[in-house]
Design a protein around this motif. Sequence first.
Motif, short mmCIF file in Angstrom:
data_model
loop_
_atom_site.label_atom_id
_atom_site.label_comp_id
_atom_site.label_asym_id
_atom_site.label_seq_id
_atom_site.Cartn_x
_atom_site.Cartn_y
_atom_site.Cartn_z
N LEU A 1 0.83 -1.20 0.00
CA LEU A 1 0.00 0.00 0.00
C LEU A 1 0.87 1.25 0.00
O LEU A 1 1.85 1.35 0.74
CB LEU A 1 -0.90 0.03 1.24
N LYS A 2 0.49 2.22 -0.84
CA LYS A 2 1.19 3.50 -0.89
C LYS A 2 0.29 4.60 -0.34
O LYS A 2 -0.91 4.63 -0.63
CB LYS A 2 1.60 3.82 -2.32
N ILE B 1 -3.73 5.92 -1.14
CA ILE B 1 -4.79 6.07 -0.14
C ILE B 1 -5.35 7.48 -0.18
O ILE B 1 -6.57 7.69 -0.15
CB ILE B 1 -4.25 5.71 1.26
N LEU C 1 -4.22 0.81 -6.36
CA LEU C 1 -4.68 0.54 -5.00
C LEU C 1 -5.64 -0.65 -4.98
O LEU C 1 -5.53 -1.54 -4.13
CB LEU C 1 -5.36 1.79 -4.43
N GLU C 2 -6.57 -0.69 -5.91
CA GLU C 2 -7.52 -1.80 -5.98
C GLU C 2 -6.81 -3.12 -6.27
O GLU C 2 -7.17 -4.17 -5.74
CB GLU C 2 -8.57 -1.51 -7.05
N VAL D 1 -3.66 -3.89 -5.41
CA VAL D 1 -2.95 -4.29 -4.19
C VAL D 1 -3.92 -4.87 -3.16
O VAL D 1 -3.65 -5.88 -2.51
CB VAL D 1 -2.18 -3.10 -3.59
N LEU D 2 -5.10 -4.24 -3.03
CA LEU D 2 -6.10 -4.70 -2.05
C LEU D 2 -6.84 -5.94 -2.53
O LEU D 2 -7.44 -6.66 -1.72
CB LEU D 2 -7.11 -3.59 -1.76
N SER E 1 -9.15 4.66 5.97
CA SER E 1 -8.19 5.43 5.18
C SER E 1 -8.17 6.89 5.62
O SER E 1 -7.10 7.49 5.76
CB SER E 1 -8.55 5.36 3.70
#
Length: 299
Positions: free
Chosen positions: A2-3, A7, A40-41, A43-44, A69
């Motif tokens: 996560l970066k 976020i 982001l999506e 990574v999650l 977040s």
Amino acid sequence: MLKLDGIATFVAVAESGSISEAARRLHLSKSVVSERLADLEQVLGAQLLHRTTRKLSLTEDGAAFLEKSARILREVDEAQSEMAQRRGSLVGPLRISAPVTFGRMHLAPALMPFLRAHPGIELTLELDDRRVDVASEGYDGVVRHGALADSRLVAWTLARSRRQLVAAPDYLARHGMPESIADLRRHRGIFYTNRGVADWQFQQGAELLAVRAAHALRVNNGDVMRDAAEAGLGIALLPSFIAGAAIRSGALAVVDVGLPAVEEFIYVAHPEGRRPSAKLRAMADALKVAFGDPPYWEV
């Protein structure tokens, strides 16, 4: 992995409801915002937003991730501010909303010395007469004049504000000088639309008296209200920070109906339950000193 910038981008999109608006707030291109959201999506391993041609909305996973977040970003900002305070400086972004006329005439000039003293602060000042939703639109605070309408906000008073009925000498020569509340009802008024139809309120002991008059003009800007009053269109109830210079020059005359308008204040407000940043506190303290008590604009 996560970066933090991913976020922050997601929170900006969720709060604004638009990739374009988030890009404007973050000073990024829309393609960069979209790319960060996609990363982001990935990574999650979850879809955070429903995307259609007309709007964006949060998925169930997105709503759950947003709450945490936003808290992460606040805590990072607080940690950064705390470290800066330890070094005797204030740094980082600060986003404020304020009304157009007050912002142009008084707030912006008062902020310049504050920003010179704290060059590490990255201030975004958005002048808008509409009542913004401070929490959901991503503001650290909002500067406003009048009554506090949102119970979810905590307000710090910056200065007292006195409103007076004013009209052009030409209008009063044509229509007569009202001398009582009853007289006012027979005149034409210039009203501020963001306050509703019962804006003319006066203090009679412990009671509030609301007065309605025929409207000559309803508008959402104080500068236009003053100009309309000077043009002889009707009577306006204006704060002295807008009307003071025109009263002193004789372009507007004070209309005394024997009762004062309800007392109001200039305040800065922040969302309830959210710890205000050291930057916001320092800004509020600087503005109090700059405005004075009583404030310098009082006639």
